[in-house]
Design a protein around this motif. Structure first.
Motif, mmCIF file in Angstrom:
data_model
loop_
_atom_site.group_PDB
_atom_site.id
_atom_site.type_symbol
_atom_site.label_atom_id
_atom_site.label_comp_id
_atom_site.label_asym_id
_atom_site.label_seq_id
_atom_site.Cartn_x
_atom_site.Cartn_y
_atom_site.Cartn_z
ATOM 1 N N ARG A 144 0.831 -1.209 0.000
ATOM 2 C CA ARG A 144 0.000 0.000 0.000
ATOM 3 C C ARG A 144 0.862 1.255 0.000
ATOM 4 N NH1 ARG A 144 -3.258 0.795 4.668
ATOM 5 N NH2 ARG A 144 -4.357 2.386 3.491
ATOM 6 N N LYS A 145 1.883 1.270 0.876
ATOM 7 C CA LYS A 145 2.741 2.453 0.996
ATOM 8 C C LYS A 145 3.537 2.708 -0.280
ATOM 9 C CE LYS A 145 1.974 3.964 5.198
ATOM 10 N NZ LYS A 145 1.460 5.336 5.441
ATOM 11 N N THR A 146 3.889 1.623 -0.980
ATOM 12 C CA THR A 146 4.676 1.768 -2.212
ATOM 13 C C THR A 146 3.787 1.853 -3.453
ATOM 14 O OG1 THR A 146 4.947 -0.645 -2.285
ATOM 15 C CG2 THR A 146 6.708 0.628 -1.260
ATOM 16 N N HIS A 147 2.469 1.975 -3.222
ATOM 17 C CA HIS A 147 1.490 2.164 -4.307
ATOM 18 C C HIS A 147 1.564 1.056 -5.355
ATOM 19 C CE1 HIS A 147 0.873 6.117 -2.584
ATOM 20 N NE2 HIS A 147 2.163 6.370 -2.692
ATOM 21 N N GLN A 148 1.693 -0.171 -4.902
ATOM 22 C CA GLN A 148 1.678 -1.306 -5.830
ATOM 23 C C GLN A 148 0.841 -2.458 -5.255
ATOM 24 O OE1 GLN A 148 5.604 -3.052 -6.329
ATOM 25 N NE2 GLN A 148 6.394 -1.983 -4.534
ATOM 26 N N PRO A 149 -0.420 -2.151 -4.887
ATOM 27 C CA PRO A 149 -1.274 -3.195 -4.301
ATOM 28 C C PRO A 149 -1.507 -4.379 -5.243
ATOM 29 C CG PRO A 149 -2.581 -1.282 -4.928
ATOM 30 C CD PRO A 149 -1.146 -0.876 -5.054
#
Length: 465
Positions: free
Chosen positions: A176-181
């Motif tokens: 989530r934090k790295t925007h790659q769910p």
């Protein structure tokens, strides 16, 4: 007044109150009476602290101080470490991360110095959570895995379940934090695996709360809002049953978001407001920051910009007050001072010790197998010898019977025709060795009879063999 100063004042006041109580005799008989009484007090304080750290944490400092005091007086090393754990929880949950890490590392150092392995998984869990809340996922994963190794070495099912769930949560949070769910293919599966373990026995019921919450969050983010509501409601039931306000903040948060995105905006906001209220009461500033951020995204989704900006402003203000970036720098420095590499070496040593133990157990097992094998061979030989002896006894009995029968035949049946032959020979001698036809016929008859008796003796001898 800074947060650290406020926390220091809380501990100072707890210390002062306790000192006054002792000086005036209030509670003077409460501990330092007998070792057994103090031992029971230590256990009750540890249990009390475990309840408080999942509820309103403001009462933790007084319990931690009292536990540390009586434990030091009685040289109860486990009590000292447990007091450190309670302090660590307090500083962590009130977002004083640098102090929390310092206290945790001190407790970890004591636990390893005194060879207390039981509290180690929990200490690594606290460290992992501190790193996660400061967005250092690499360190969070490392501490989580270290704690999991020790939990498995200890054969501690509770902490194994807990750390498996933590690892799954970190995996989900990282993507989530790295925007790659879209790359998160494992966290939900890991949550269900851990939940299955927690549902295997009633004693793990309380542990199910975190998994219901995490699964509810995952379904909410996948847009499966009905499933999110099912699991979040399950979490609410157990969180209320076990009085877990911190867990309730998550449950209400996921319920609020799910309802909002389903179009039930008022109901959704009401749940999120309840989550914020609980976070304030339990003194959980980090949770307040997270919930305000979630409200911001909800309002933005419906293009309700004014409350969206207000929620984002509150979230940013709290983020800045928590000083996330500077905290992580201080935490990293603390880890360097405490030489985390040395901790890893100690873990490796624990693994080596475990391998030695397993090797010894293997040799013992091999020895037992060899012993069983030789015992089996000896028993088999004994049974063979016993069987042979029994056969010999039977054969000897048969032989004896045969000899008796032969003796009987010889003494009675053979002797009779032999005597007849001898009598006929005397008759022939008396007739000047001339035998009549009748005598010769009698001789033939008696000879045949003798032959039959001899054959009978041979037959009996064969029976004896």
């Amino acid at each position: 007044m800074t947060r650290s100063l406020k926390l220091a004042i809380v501990f100072f006041l707890a210390l002062t109150v306790q000192a006054c109580r002792q000086s005036i005799g209030v509670g003077g008989d409460k501990y330092h009476t007998t070792p057994n009484a103090d031992s029971l007090l230590i256990k009750s304080l540890i249990a009390k602290g475990q309840k408080l750290r999942n509820g309103v944490v403001d009462s933790l400092p007084a319990v931690a101080w009292e536990l540390e005091s009586v434990s030091k007086f009685r040289d109860n090393k486990n009590g000292i470490v447990q007091a450190g754990i309670l302090k660590a929880y307090y500083y962590w949950l009130t977002a004083d991360y640098a102090t929390a890490m310092k206290v945790t590392l001190e407790a970890l150092d004591n636990a390893q110095k005194w060879k207390l392995t039981e509290p180690v998984p929990e200490l690594y869990s606290i460290m992992a959570n501190i790193h996660k809340e400061n967005t250092n996922y690499d360190a969070a994963f490392k501490d989580c895995i270290n704690g999991l190794k020790i939990a498995r070495l200890n054969k501690d099912t509770s902490w194994t379940i807990s750390l498996l769930g933590l690892h799954a949560m970190f995996t989900h949070g990282y993507y989530r934090k790295t925007h790659q769910p879209q790359n998160d293919h494992t966290s939900l599966k890991m949550q269900f695996e851990a939940l299955k373990m927690a549902e295997s026995q009633p004693k793990y019921e309380k542990m199910r709360i975190r998994f219901y919450n995490n699964i509810g969050q995952a379904y909410k983010e996948l847009g499966k809002y009905d499933s999110a509501l099912v699991y979040a409601r399950k979490a609410v039931v157990l969180a209320n049953k076990y009085n877990q306000p911190r867990s309730l903040t998550y449950s209400y948060n996921w319920l609020g978001e799910a309802y909002y995105y389903m179009g039930q905006h008022e109901k959704g906001v009401a749940f999120m407001d309840s989550a914020i209220t609980l976070s304030r009461k339990a003194n959980l500033p980090y949770r307040q920051m997270e919930i305000y951020e979630a409200m911001h995204w909800c309002y933005l989704y419906t293009k309700n910009y004014e409350p969206a900006i207000a929620a984002l402003k509150r979230s940013v203000e709290m983020h800045d007050s928590l000083q996330i970036a500077s905290n992580e720098k201080q935490i990293a420095e603390l880890q360097l001072k405490y030489n985390i590499k040395n901790k890893d070496k100690q873990i490796a040593s624990l693994w080596a010790t475990n391998k030695d133990t397993n090797r010894k157990a293997l040799w013992i097992l091999i020895g037992l197998l060899v012993f069983v094998l030789f015992t089996g061979i000896i028993l088999y030989q004994y049974r063979v010898i016993k069987h042979n002896n029994k056969l010999m006894q039977v054969n000897n009995a048969k032989l004896n019977d045969a000899l008796l029968r032969i003796a009987h035949i010889q003494s009675h049946q053979v002797r009779q025709p032999l005597a007849s032959i001898m009598g006929l020979i005397n008759v022939i001698k008396a007739n000047n060795y001339k035998a009549s036809k009748e005598v010769l016929q009698n001789m033939d008859t008696v000879a045949n009879e003798l032959d039959e008796r001899i054959r009978a003796v041979i037959k009996e001898a064969e029976k004896g063999d």
